[in-house]
Write a protein that holds these residues in place. Structure first.
Motif, mmCIF file in Angstrom:
data_model
loop_
_atom_site.group_PDB
_atom_site.id
_atom_site.type_symbol
_atom_site.label_atom_id
_atom_site.label_comp_id
_atom_site.label_asym_id
_atom_site.label_seq_id
_atom_site.Cartn_x
_atom_site.Cartn_y
_atom_site.Cartn_z
ATOM 1 N N ALA A 551 19.502 3.811 21.432
ATOM 2 C CA ALA A 551 18.215 4.061 22.181
ATOM 3 C C ALA A 551 18.968 4.665 23.303
ATOM 4 O O ALA A 551 19.948 4.413 23.884
ATOM 5 C CB ALA A 551 17.495 2.823 22.174
ATOM 6 N N PHE A 552 17.923 5.543 23.860
ATOM 7 C CA PHE A 552 18.213 5.784 25.259
ATOM 8 C C PHE A 552 16.880 5.981 26.057
ATOM 9 O O PHE A 552 15.956 6.030 25.537
ATOM 10 C CB PHE A 552 18.948 7.158 25.394
ATOM 11 N N THR A 553 17.177 6.079 27.468
ATOM 12 C CA THR A 553 16.040 6.218 28.352
ATOM 13 C C THR A 553 16.122 7.384 28.847
ATOM 14 O O THR A 553 17.134 8.032 29.301
ATOM 15 C CB THR A 553 15.842 5.264 29.231
ATOM 16 N N ALA A 588 1.867 15.140 14.844
ATOM 17 C CA ALA A 588 2.982 14.251 15.180
ATOM 18 C C ALA A 588 3.086 14.433 16.650
ATOM 19 O O ALA A 588 2.360 14.866 17.404
ATOM 20 C CB ALA A 588 4.281 14.817 14.373
ATOM 21 N N GLU A 589 4.112 13.580 17.102
ATOM 22 C CA GLU A 589 4.386 13.435 18.601
ATOM 23 C C GLU A 589 5.622 14.116 19.010
ATOM 24 O O GLU A 589 6.777 13.724 18.354
ATOM 25 C CB GLU A 589 4.293 11.737 19.120
ATOM 26 N N MET A 590 5.574 14.681 20.024
ATOM 27 C CA MET A 590 6.873 15.465 20.533
ATOM 28 C C MET A 590 6.756 15.188 22.126
ATOM 29 O O MET A 590 5.739 15.206 22.767
ATOM 30 C CB MET A 590 6.943 16.770 20.211
ATOM 31 N N VAL A 591 7.988 14.953 22.677
ATOM 32 C CA VAL A 591 8.229 15.082 24.056
ATOM 33 C C VAL A 591 9.107 15.996 24.515
ATOM 34 O O VAL A 591 10.234 16.090 24.257
ATOM 35 C CB VAL A 591 8.625 13.665 24.742
ATOM 36 N N GLY A 592 8.407 16.953 25.732
ATOM 37 C CA GLY A 592 9.622 17.909 26.241
ATOM 38 C C GLY A 592 10.345 17.403 27.015
ATOM 39 O O GLY A 592 10.170 16.571 28.083
ATOM 40 N N LEU A 593 11.704 17.543 26.877
ATOM 41 C CA LEU A 593 12.508 17.209 28.017
ATOM 42 C C LEU A 593 12.994 18.296 28.889
ATOM 43 O O LEU A 593 13.387 19.349 28.388
ATOM 44 C CB LEU A 593 13.853 16.637 27.079
ATOM 45 N N ALA A 594 13.089 18.048 30.288
ATOM 46 C CA ALA A 594 13.299 18.901 31.140
ATOM 47 C C ALA A 594 14.769 19.208 31.144
ATOM 48 O O ALA A 594 15.292 20.313 31.698
ATOM 49 C CB ALA A 594 12.787 18.625 32.323
ATOM 50 N N SER A 595 15.529 17.970 30.780
ATOM 51 C CA SER A 595 17.104 18.019 31.096
ATOM 52 C C SER A 595 17.629 17.196 30.139
ATOM 53 O O SER A 595 16.978 16.425 29.302
ATOM 54 C CB SER A 595 17.406 17.466 32.553
ATOM 55 N N GLY A 596 18.922 17.477 29.821
ATOM 56 C CA GLY A 596 19.677 16.597 28.943
ATOM 57 C C GLY A 596 20.331 15.349 29.697
ATOM 58 O O GLY A 596 21.108 14.593 28.946
ATOM 59 N N TRP A 597 19.903 15.222 31.018
ATOM 60 C CA TRP A 597 20.366 14.186 31.531
ATOM 61 C C TRP A 597 19.560 12.951 31.279
ATOM 62 O O TRP A 597 18.297 12.944 31.071
ATOM 63 C CB TRP A 597 20.435 14.244 32.797
ATOM 64 N N VAL A 598 20.199 11.739 30.882
ATOM 65 C CA VAL A 598 19.363 10.541 30.567
ATOM 66 C C VAL A 598 19.527 9.487 31.612
ATOM 67 O O VAL A 598 20.699 9.414 32.451
ATOM 68 C CB VAL A 598 19.797 10.016 29.234
ATOM 69 N N ASP A 599 18.585 8.636 31.715
ATOM 70 C CA ASP A 599 18.487 7.365 32.818
ATOM 71 C C ASP A 599 19.467 6.361 32.417
ATOM 72 O O ASP A 599 20.175 5.639 33.158
ATOM 73 C CB ASP A 599 17.183 6.913 33.120
ATOM 74 N N ASP A 600 19.470 6.119 30.714
ATOM 75 C CA ASP A 600 20.350 5.086 30.256
ATOM 76 C C ASP A 600 20.622 5.414 28.930
ATOM 77 O O ASP A 600 19.722 5.806 28.025
ATOM 78 C CB ASP A 600 19.446 3.737 30.442
ATOM 79 N N GLY A 601 21.912 4.766 28.488
ATOM 80 C CA GLY A 601 22.141 5.315 27.078
ATOM 81 C C GLY A 601 22.872 6.398 26.707
ATOM 82 O O GLY A 601 23.399 6.952 27.914
ATOM 83 N N PRO A 602 23.167 6.835 25.761
ATOM 84 C CA PRO A 602 24.142 8.006 25.384
ATOM 85 C C PRO A 602 23.471 9.316 25.975
ATOM 86 O O PRO A 602 22.271 9.467 25.774
ATOM 87 C CB PRO A 602 24.299 7.880 23.912
ATOM 88 N N ASN A 603 24.052 10.166 26.573
ATOM 89 C CA ASN A 603 23.767 11.581 26.903
ATOM 90 C C ASN A 603 23.548 12.451 25.514
ATOM 91 O O ASN A 603 24.208 12.007 24.545
ATOM 92 C CB ASN A 603 24.576 12.167 27.774
ATOM 93 N N LEU A 604 22.496 13.428 25.601
ATOM 94 C CA LEU A 604 22.170 14.085 24.342
ATOM 95 C C LEU A 604 23.320 14.799 23.790
ATOM 96 O O LEU A 604 23.187 15.259 22.423
ATOM 97 C CB LEU A 604 21.049 14.907 24.811
ATOM 98 N N GLY A 605 24.503 15.097 24.494
ATOM 99 C CA GLY A 605 25.558 15.629 23.916
ATOM 100 C C GLY A 605 26.772 14.649 23.333
ATOM 101 O O GLY A 605 27.713 15.054 23.001
ATOM 102 N N SER A 606 26.359 13.215 23.392
ATOM 103 C CA SER A 606 27.203 12.341 22.957
ATOM 104 C C SER A 606 27.457 12.244 21.632
ATOM 105 O O SER A 606 26.704 12.832 20.882
ATOM 106 C CB SER A 606 26.521 10.854 23.511
ATOM 107 N N GLY A 607 28.489 11.533 20.908
ATOM 108 C CA GLY A 607 28.731 11.507 19.644
ATOM 109 C C GLY A 607 27.832 10.399 19.031
ATOM 110 O O GLY A 607 27.633 10.475 17.802
#
Length: 872
Positions: A551-553, A588-607
């Motif tokens: 999970a991530f925030t 369905a539900e979708m959320v647009g992400l303005a950035s690949g930066w996350v507040d908590d958890g793995p970044n979106l480029g993580s393994g």
């Protein structure tokens, strides 16, 4: 048909050779006989679906003032489902008005005086439904004969009364795909003459038999789930006409005679005594007719009316008097019974004709009695529901599932409202809104049955069954003991007076929930069937996606395990535009992400994010596998999740190129004897090379084979003492037996399996670290039936993905034997184990059963969409 069997069967047919009706009489020559239209008289051959439609059309064309045909659905294979409305010319001239006024009467919201007036003025509707199981063949031929009899009879007082006093609706073939499969297979095996030997090929037709529809559903269990188009059309049609009586005409084993009401115990506790009384009235009328003709029959012994998905119980819960008829089946043209007699096809058609004719006549003799009863029951459902409060479903538990359920209920004539969030209901907040199902409505008893957590078995019935079990006899129940729709859908439910909201329209699409600015890309939360369907469809169209196992925030919102990212860097603008269009189509539900930066958890480029691909899924298919399991699994995957399934026959598994696929599913019932040593070896090699192998139900016994298996599961025997192990010739220790209970324990088989459970809803506990539980905040409610119990996997063997709750908290709904309740506690429902580079997943019970366990869809989605990304 290319076989003419007149010489063989004409001596067995009681009616005059020139007659189309089972009964003798004078018939209008302007009304065509079956023989004139399709080439053979009633009962001589088994009519096909095409012949049924041709003859129905011919009857309506010959008597347009007394018969109208309506198509109410289309089968998966494109065959029409129709009903014919038959009445007097005077009634038919105002048929639309009669239907509209009957709907007013059945609303449950008229005054007693208005109900009495309409009940005395309107002709009641009798609905006669034939052949929901396609291999229960005599009913459709009887339907055609009855339609002819009602239209062609001249000077017949009984027929004149039926047409004058009532409206008769005849649904001649409720399962056209199944019937066509049976007729094709039967005539493919027939030779110079028919055989009565039950072991000849014409009686031993190939898998999956004609009983089931295209997706191999038993549609006599589908009425409230309404997963199949045939059922969806039928329940809408029945609710549009509001019949006072509905007869569902079946067949059973050929050694039996004829069953008609009253039904067996237990009755659903939401049935009224007046409905049981009227079943008795109808049963006595049929008994008189069968007695007069010397036709044997029985009542009350087998077919209970507890489960609400039957063709008799669903209409009864809507206020009708509904009944199951069962004729011993010839399953062909002749059947050698065990008692030495021969059952002929004409006999079976005759009996089905007579039971339904008597049903129509009984209503015609008592029109106001039956119609006022329907009106009063619907009105009392409104008044009783007003005292109980409404059922409120929290959309935060599954927005798409809740929206889809609302439409499925509305299609059945149930009034459903939606309250948009955020809202406050039942003293608590509903941030995402709620679905409200009103109790105070004509269908209130159906609503109560479907939404109450528990529909209790009658105490007297349970006491009798426990006494039987104490004597070593079987538990007498025809179907499952639990079906609470909120529990099966994974939706929280509360009950209160929930005012407001708008009525849900069946036709309105599920609205999408799209938010945010997708500069980086779109995040699809992994928490509902609609979300999984969106991801599947997008992958099939070539979009690139990655899913997380952690999970991530981001942007202040928490995204759970399984969340799938469609980034702008991996997809073209056109592809992302298509993704949004798909989200709108699915709802369905979708959320647009303005950035690949996350507040908590793995970044979106993580393994932690692994690439997904459109899964290639195959399934073991054919002789040995359970058609119901194979069909339901395929239905959920294809029709709800959008995943195509390639069926591979059991006999060819050993030589098929399984490496073409990512996932291989082995349905319930599949054994080593079905696929052979080579087939099991092929499945094992598939997993070892990086495939995901999914076993369901009793197929786990093969996959856990001690010598050749791929899953380290051990099946448990029943609770009790172990075998004594005395060597042959040794004397056993002397024991004193002082009670009946001790005697039963002394004679108990030490290798006996747990007692077979008819079916209950059980609580589970989820492994929070397993990707296979992504989308679940806690363990879902599952359906368990049968007697499979396995010991848990040890930590070095694999993962107990879902286990049953402790004994005190195990049963969510339904009846579980106390010893089974103790034994099943903490045992696995779903497991996963590594095998070479691949993975083996096991479901102890089928998560797709009847297509009505919507809350378990994500377990299958995780198995076929997420699991492959972690192996190959």
């Amino acid at each position: 048909m290319f076989f003419r069997l007149i010489a063989t069967l004409s001596v067995l047919w009681a009616a005059p050779a020139a007659a189309q009706s089972v009964l003798p009489g004078t018939f209008d020559p302007a009304i065509p006989t079956l023989e004139a239209v399709v080439g053979f008289p009633t009962g001589e051959e088994i009519v096909s679906v095409g012949e049924t439609m041709r003859y129905f059309d011919a009857l309506a064309a010959a008597a347009p003032d007394r018969m109208q045909i309506t198509q109410y659905a289309e089968s998966w294979q494109g065959r029409p489902l129709v009903y014919g409305v038959i009445s007097s010319a005077e009634n038919m001239a105002r048929i639309d008005e009669i239907r509209a006024q009957t709907a007013r009467l059945a609303s449950g919201r008229l005054s007693a005086a208005e109900r009495q007036r309409l009940s005395s003025e309107l002709p009641p509707v009798t609905w006669l439904a034939y052949g929901v199981h396609g291999n229960e063949i005599s009913s459709t031929d009887a339907a055609l004969s009855l339609a002819y009899h009602l239209l062609a009879s001249e000077g017949d007082e009984q027929v004149d009364r039926i047409l004058r006093e009532t409206i008769v609706v005849i649904d001649p073939v409720q399962n056209p795909d199944g019937r066509e499969r049976f007729v094709h297979d039967f005539y493919s095996e027939l030779g110079l003459e028919p055989w009565g030997d039950r072991f000849t090929a014409e009686h031993d037709l190939p898998w999956p038999s004609g009983r089931v529809n295209h997706y191999m559903f038993d549609m006599n269990r589908d009425w409230f789930a309404a997963t199949q188009p045939e059922t969806q059309g039928r329940v809408a049609a029945v609710r549009a006409w509001n019949p006072v009586v509905l007869a569902d005409v079946h067949e059973m084993g050929g050694d039996q005679t004829y069953f008609f009401p009253p039904a067996a115990d237990p009755f659903n506790p939401n049935f009224l005594q007046s409905q049981k009384d009227k079943q008795e009235v109808l049963g006595l009328a049929m008994a008189a007719e069968f007695d007069r003709r010397g036709i044997p029959y029985f009542t009350r012994e087998i077919f209970d009316a507890f489960y609400p998905g039957f063709g008799d119980s669903w209409p009864t819960l809507n206020g009708a008097i509904a009944m199951t008829f069962e004729q011993g089946s010839a399953r062909g043209l002749l059947y050698d019974r065990s008692d030495g007699t021969v059952l002929t096809y004409p006999e079976t058609v005759r009996n089905q004709f007579l039971s339904t004719l008597v049903t129509a006549d009984t209503v015609a003799r008592n029109p106001e009695y039956f119609l006022s009863g329907l009106a009063d029951r619907r009105a009392s459902a409104v008044s009783e529901g007003a005292r109980g409060g409404d059922y409120v479903l929290d959309l935060a538990d599954g927005r798409w599932t809740g929206e889809q359920l609302a439409r499925r209920l509305a299609q059945q004539g149930i009034e459903v409202r939606k309250v948009d969030g955020p809202a406050s209901l039942c003293g608590r907040p509903y941030p995402d809104g709620a679905i409200v199902v009103e109790s105070a409505q004509g269908a209130g008893r159906l609503v109560k049955t479907l939404f109450d957590v528990e529909t209790p078995l009658p105490a007297a019935f349970l006491a009798e069954q426990e006494e039987r079990r104490a004597r070593g006899l079987d538990f007498q129940l025809y179907d499952v003991t639990a079906w609470s729709v909120p529990l099966m859908s994974g939706l929280g439910v509360a009950r209160c007076e929930a005012n407001g909201g708008r009525l849900v329209d069946v036709a309105e699409p599920i609205p999408a929930a799209v938010s945010g600015t997708p500069i980086f890309g779109w995040a699809v939360p992994w928490d509902d069937t609609g979300q999984a369907r969106l991801v599947t469809l997008a992958l099939r169209e070539g979009l690139e996606a990655r899913a997380t196992d952690t999970a991530f925030t981001a942007q202040g919102q928490r995204f759970g395990r399984g969340t799938t990212i469609f980034s702008a860097g991996m997809n073209t603008p056109e592809q992302l535009q298509r993704l949004r269009a798909l989200a709108e189509e699915v709802g369905a539900e979708m959320v647009g992400l303005a950035s690949g930066w996350v507040d908590d958890g793995p970044n979106l480029g993580s393994g932690a994010f692994q690439r997904l691909s459109a899964p290639k899924v195959a399934m073991v298919w054919g002789e040995g596998t359970s058609p119901l399991s194979a069909g339901a699994l395929r239905f959920v995957l294809e029709q709800r999740l959008g995943v195509p399934v390639a069926p591979i026959r059991t006999r060819t598994v050993s030589r098929a190129d399984l490496d073409l696929y990512d996932v291989m599913i082995v349905p319930n019932g599949t054994g080593k004897s079905d696929i052979g040593d080579g087939g099991l070896a092929a499945l094992k090699g598939f997993a070892e090379r990086g495939g995901v192998l999914v076993g369901v139900g009793s197929s786990l016994l093969m996959l856990a084979d001690e010598e050749d298996g791929v899953l380290p599961l051990v099946r448990e025997t029943a609770l009790g003492e172990a075998a004594s192990g005395e060597a042959e010739g040794e004397a056993a220790e002397a024991k004193v037996i002082e009670s009946e209970a001790e005697y039963r324990a002394a004679i108990r088989d030490p290798d006996a399996l747990p007692e077979f459970e008819p079916g209950a809803l059980l609580n589970t506990v989820a492994d929070p670290e397993s990707l296979l539980t992504a989308g679940y905040r806690e363990g879902p409610v599952v359906l368990a039936n049968g007697n499979l119990v396995f010991s848990p996997l040890s930590a070095d063997e694999g993962t107990n993905v879902l286990r049953y709750a402790d004994a005190d908290d195990l049963v969510a709904s339904g009846h579980v034997f106390p010893e089974n309740q103790r034994q099943m506690a903490y045992k696995p429902y779903m497991v996963a184990a590594p095998e070479g580079r691949g993975m083996v997943i096991g479901f102890v019970h089928d998560p797709s059963t009847r297509g009505y366990l919507n809350g378990l869809d994500m377990l299958l989605a995780n198995s076929v969409l997420l699991a492959p990304s972690r192996v190959r």
